[in-house]
Scaffold this motif. Structure first.
Motif, mmCIF file in Angstrom:
data_model
loop_
_atom_site.group_PDB
_atom_site.id
_atom_site.type_symbol
_atom_site.label_atom_id
_atom_site.label_comp_id
_atom_site.label_asym_id
_atom_site.label_seq_id
_atom_site.Cartn_x
_atom_site.Cartn_y
_atom_site.Cartn_z
ATOM 1 N N VAL A 292 -4.221 6.595 -3.015
ATOM 2 C CA VAL A 292 -3.526 5.406 -2.538
ATOM 3 C C VAL A 292 -3.366 4.435 -3.710
ATOM 4 O O VAL A 292 -4.328 4.204 -4.464
ATOM 5 C CB VAL A 292 -4.315 4.721 -1.399
ATOM 6 C CG1 VAL A 292 -3.576 3.482 -0.901
ATOM 7 C CG2 VAL A 292 -4.558 5.702 -0.261
ATOM 8 N N TYR B 182 -8.993 2.342 4.559
ATOM 9 C CA TYR B 182 -8.199 3.043 3.554
ATOM 10 C C TYR B 182 -9.114 3.697 2.526
ATOM 11 O O TYR B 182 -8.819 4.770 2.002
ATOM 12 C CB TYR B 182 -7.247 2.072 2.851
ATOM 13 C CG TYR B 182 -6.039 1.697 3.679
ATOM 14 C CD1 TYR B 182 -4.883 2.471 3.656
ATOM 15 C CD2 TYR B 182 -6.056 0.568 4.493
ATOM 16 C CE1 TYR B 182 -3.778 2.135 4.421
ATOM 17 C CE2 TYR B 182 -4.961 0.220 5.262
ATOM 18 C CZ TYR B 182 -3.814 1.009 5.222
ATOM 19 O OH TYR B 182 -2.724 0.668 5.989
ATOM 20 N N THR B 183 -10.217 3.038 2.203
ATOM 21 C CA THR B 183 -11.115 3.530 1.164
ATOM 22 C C THR B 183 -12.478 2.885 1.366
ATOM 23 O O THR B 183 -12.726 2.207 2.378
ATOM 24 C CB THR B 183 -10.538 3.202 -0.233
ATOM 25 O OG1 THR B 183 -11.288 3.877 -1.235
ATOM 26 C CG2 THR B 183 -10.534 1.694 -0.490
ATOM 27 N N THR C 65 -8.521 5.265 -4.306
ATOM 28 C CA THR C 65 -7.568 4.157 -4.259
ATOM 29 C C THR C 65 -7.604 3.384 -5.567
ATOM 30 O O THR C 65 -8.681 3.113 -6.109
ATOM 31 C CB THR C 65 -7.893 3.221 -3.088
ATOM 32 O OG1 THR C 65 -7.810 3.960 -1.861
ATOM 33 C CG2 THR C 65 -6.939 2.038 -3.033
ATOM 34 N N VAL D 214 0.864 -1.170 0.000
ATOM 35 C CA VAL D 214 0.000 0.000 0.000
ATOM 36 C C VAL D 214 0.907 1.228 0.000
ATOM 37 O O VAL D 214 1.704 1.425 0.925
ATOM 38 C CB VAL D 214 -0.928 0.013 1.227
ATOM 39 C CG1 VAL D 214 -1.798 1.262 1.218
ATOM 40 C CG2 VAL D 214 -1.800 -1.235 1.240
ATOM 41 N N SER E 63 1.369 5.443 -0.380
ATOM 42 C CA SER E 63 0.644 6.700 -0.201
ATOM 43 C C SER E 63 1.618 7.772 0.265
ATOM 44 O O SER E 63 2.784 7.493 0.563
ATOM 45 C CB SER E 63 -0.471 6.532 0.831
ATOM 46 O OG SER E 63 0.084 6.260 2.115
#
Length: 706
Positions: free
Chosen positions: A532, A576-577, A502, A488, A490
């Protein structure tokens, strides 16, 4: 175009509507109907449909706010060049570099004393260092052959003495390479012009007077439809007189005299006349540095290779097969009459054996490097009479050096979590060279001494600060409980607010691993905007050895799709999303993954970019080179394989009335790997049956020259 839709939010034309014409096939007692069979091929009606689809796609995309600014930033990012590790021939370095606005990379040559490792000055990825005492010059530059960059440099091989380079070019993404040879000292082309050398494997004689190479048959040499298969090994004697005195390969566009060497009369080396070889098998060729031992490996799908060896000093000798019948992968290199064999036989993460070329039978092999928790990538490379072993541990590269008996010499420190590419050097070099990349680190070439010390040899200039970004490795459980990792990426300090834009990507097949890479456009643009990027290491790849690969192929292919869906669910669960901000992207086998993801779990994703995909898995093997992929996927001709292919084939699982993510299918008219029929048929089917709102369009973009 058709009449405007009535949506008050987004005024768009309705997409082109393809007519239906049902064709029903019987698959082992199952009646399967295809309403868009007529879109296969390049009939005038199909071409018109594609023209209308391209126009519709252009209209939709150009309505997106801020598109101009995004385009300008992507154009700037694309000017970030690339540079490859040097290959060594005699007293010369050869390396690839693409600068700024160039569409295609250029092969440069550096003349120097003892290119085996004594030259110490590096080069920039954009221009040679001014302090460099060597003068790098462009040797092969295909950019001059097509203003739009659609003539590609497919491959190239420098001779051991550095006098010649054989290279292949092709137009419009066809990859059906034409082999040519350039004289390095003068930059002049020799008369060679050998067609159908796609993805050529080539081995020069030590004095560069000739080479062994692979070529595909010409029309009429095999039954119609088999021209994309039947790869064979030939020997070619190099012509002595150049046909021009140009400075680089752009002179290839000039006329050459009659009688140019086209390989027609080159003798067949493998298979011999009395040997049978499956048309889908894939031979490669190499030669020991002294020219004595000819080594051939034949890939039979992605799980098996056979090794053949011949002593060229014995004219009456025959090729000896030393691994036939074993369902394992074998790769080998030769030094001073000794074979160094890297294999997954009895070791899913690979190990290394040593054997005498004079007695190469399996009983005589001696293990010198045992299997470890890291997966050996490719084969142990002989550089400077040492064994350089590139391995993958938890989807990140490491490099180790051993002596010729397998005793550890050094572990090479990596600059960061990332990936090695272009490991190079000769058997007698004083240094090795490797390329390194990561998500926020552009290509950098390192020189590494034989005791493991590194320093930069070349770099790409880029206004990217890696310190602004972070890479996490997350682990999650797939549907069957298997632990799967993903990276991941970012900006540092990312807030997990559950709605970050993302982009999730994966591949999952053909023993191909997903390790950190450098993407010049979409990924960097997304990161700069606070988004992301996620790269998931699905089963089907090689990240954890051959078992990981086999658990994502044939009847276990559904594992790949389950892994991908579980990755999306984990990103959402960890804030995260969410599904409204999650896009996915993949190409080729990854395009099949996209098709399966959008048909099996449409509620998980907001948008899908599906590039050069396989989508009709009942007919895929009938087109282009796709028979080569039957060992990985299976074939609907087989009753048992039909069952699992039909169970996930995306084209056969579109459900009328379902709301799907927005989809952009991307393909190319001249693609000789994945036929564009998959994207065209799937576009027509989804546009007809999806219950999408205007802000979730189904789009097709077919490039005519890519």
């Amino acid at each position: 175009m058709n009449e405007q839709s009535k949506s008050p939010d987004l005024q768009l034309p309705t997409p082109p509507r393809a007519r239906t014409e049902n064709v029903t096939d019987d698959y082992h007692g199952h009646q399967i109907t295809d309403p868009y069979r007529w879109l296969e091929g390049s009939a005038a009606e199909t071409q018109q449909f594609v023209v209308e689809e391209n126009a519709y796609t252009r209209f939709v995309l150009e309505k997106i706010p801020g598109r101009g600014e995004l385009r300008r930033r992507i154009e700037r990012l694309l000017t970030i060049g690339r540079v490859g590790a040097p290959r060594i021939g005699g007293d010369r370095y050869f390396y690839e570099r693409r600068d700024g606005q160039q569409n295609q990379a250029v092969v440069y040559v550096r003349d120097g004393q003892n290119a085996g490792g004594r030259a110490r000055t590096g080069v920039s990825g954009n221009a040679p260092e001014k302090s460099s005492p060597e003068k790098d010059r462009a040797l092969i530059d295909v950019n001059a052959l097509a203003a739009d960059g659609t003539v590609a440099l497919d491959w190239w091989y420098a001779s051991d003495d550095g006098k010649h380079v054989a290279f292949g070019t092709s137009a419009n993404g066809s990859e059906l390479s034409t082999l040519q040879v350039i004289d390095v000292a003068s930059g002049a082309l020799l008369p060679e012009k050998i067609e159908r050398t796609r993805a050529a494997s080539l081995a020069w004689l030590p004095d560069s007077s000739g080479f062994y190479y692979t070529r595909y048959p010409r029309a009429g040499e095999v039954p119609v439809g088999e021209e994309m298969y039947n790869r064979r090994i030939f020997f070619h004697q190099v012509s002595l007189h150049p046909v021009n005195s140009g400075a680089n390969a752009s002179d290839a566009s000039k006329e050459v005299p009659d009688g140019v060497t086209d390989g027609t009369n080159d003798p067949l080396v493998f298979p011999a006349d009395n040997e049978n070889m499956d048309p889908q098998h894939w031979p490669n060729v190499s030669l020991s540095h002294d020219g004595r031992w000819l080594l051939i490996d034949v890939s039979k799908g992605w799980t098996r290779t056979d090794l053949y060896l011949k002593d060229l000093s014995a004219p009456a000798g025959k090729l000896q097969c030393i691994t036939m019948g074993e369902n394992f992968l074998y790769h080998a290199d030769i030094l001073d009459g000794q074979l160094y064999i890297t294999t997954n036989e009895g070791a899913p993460r690979f190990r290394v054996f040593k054997a005498s070329c004079a007695a190469p039978e399996r009983a005589n092999w001696k293990e010198i490097i045992a299997e470890s928790d890291a997966v050996i990538e490719g084969q142990a490379a002989i550089i400077g009479k040492k064994l350089f072993v590139h391995a993958i541990r938890n989807a990140s590269s490491q490099l180790s050096i051993f002596d010729l008996e397998g005793k550890p010499v050094a572990s090479v420190a990596m600059p960061a979590l990332g990936s090695i590419f272009d490991l190079g050097g000769n058997w007698n070099s004083e240094s090795a060279y490797f390329g390194f990349i990561s998500y926020a680190i552009p290509p950098t070439i390192y020189e590494v001494s034989l005791n493991g010390q590194t320093k930069k040899w070349a770099r790409v200039e880029a206004s990217i600060d890696p310190e602004k970004y972070q890479t996490e490795q997350l682990w999650f459980n797939s549907k069957d409980g298997t632990r799967v990792p993903m990276f991941v990426v970012s900006k540092k300090g990312l807030a997990r607010n559950g709605r970050n834009p993302t982009l999730l990507s994966g591949y999952g097949g053909f023993n191909v691993g997903r390790t950190p890479f450098f993407n010049r456009n979409v990924m960097l643009l997304l990161l700069e905007q606070g988004g992301v990027y996620v790269d998931v290491q699905l089963r089907g790849g090689n990240e954890f050895g051959e078992d990981w690969h086999r658990h994502g192929m044939l009847e276990q292919k559904q594992n790949v799709f389950d892994d991908f869906a579980a990755a999306a669910e984990h990103l959402i669960a960890q804030k995260y999303t969410d599904a409204a901000h999650l896009a996915i992207q993949g190409g080729s086998n990854g395009g099949l993954l996209m098709g399966a993801a959008l048909t099996q779990r449409p509620e998980l994703f907001r948008a899908v970019v599906c590039q050069v995909p396989l989508l009709d898995m009942l007919r895929y093997q009938l087109f282009q080179i796709a028979k080569l992929w039957i060992p990985e996927y299976g074939s609907s001709d087989d009753p048992e394989q039909f069952k699992y292919l039909y169970a996930y084939s995306p084209y056969h699982h579109v459900k009328a009335g379902t709301r799907y993510p927005a989809v952009l299918f991307m393909t190319a008219e001249s693609d000789t790997r994945v036929d564009p029929l998959h994207a065209v048929k799937m576009t027509a089917l989804l546009q007809a049956q999806a219950a999408n709102e205007p802000d979730q369009p189904i789009l097709l973009r077919m490039d005519s020259k890519a």
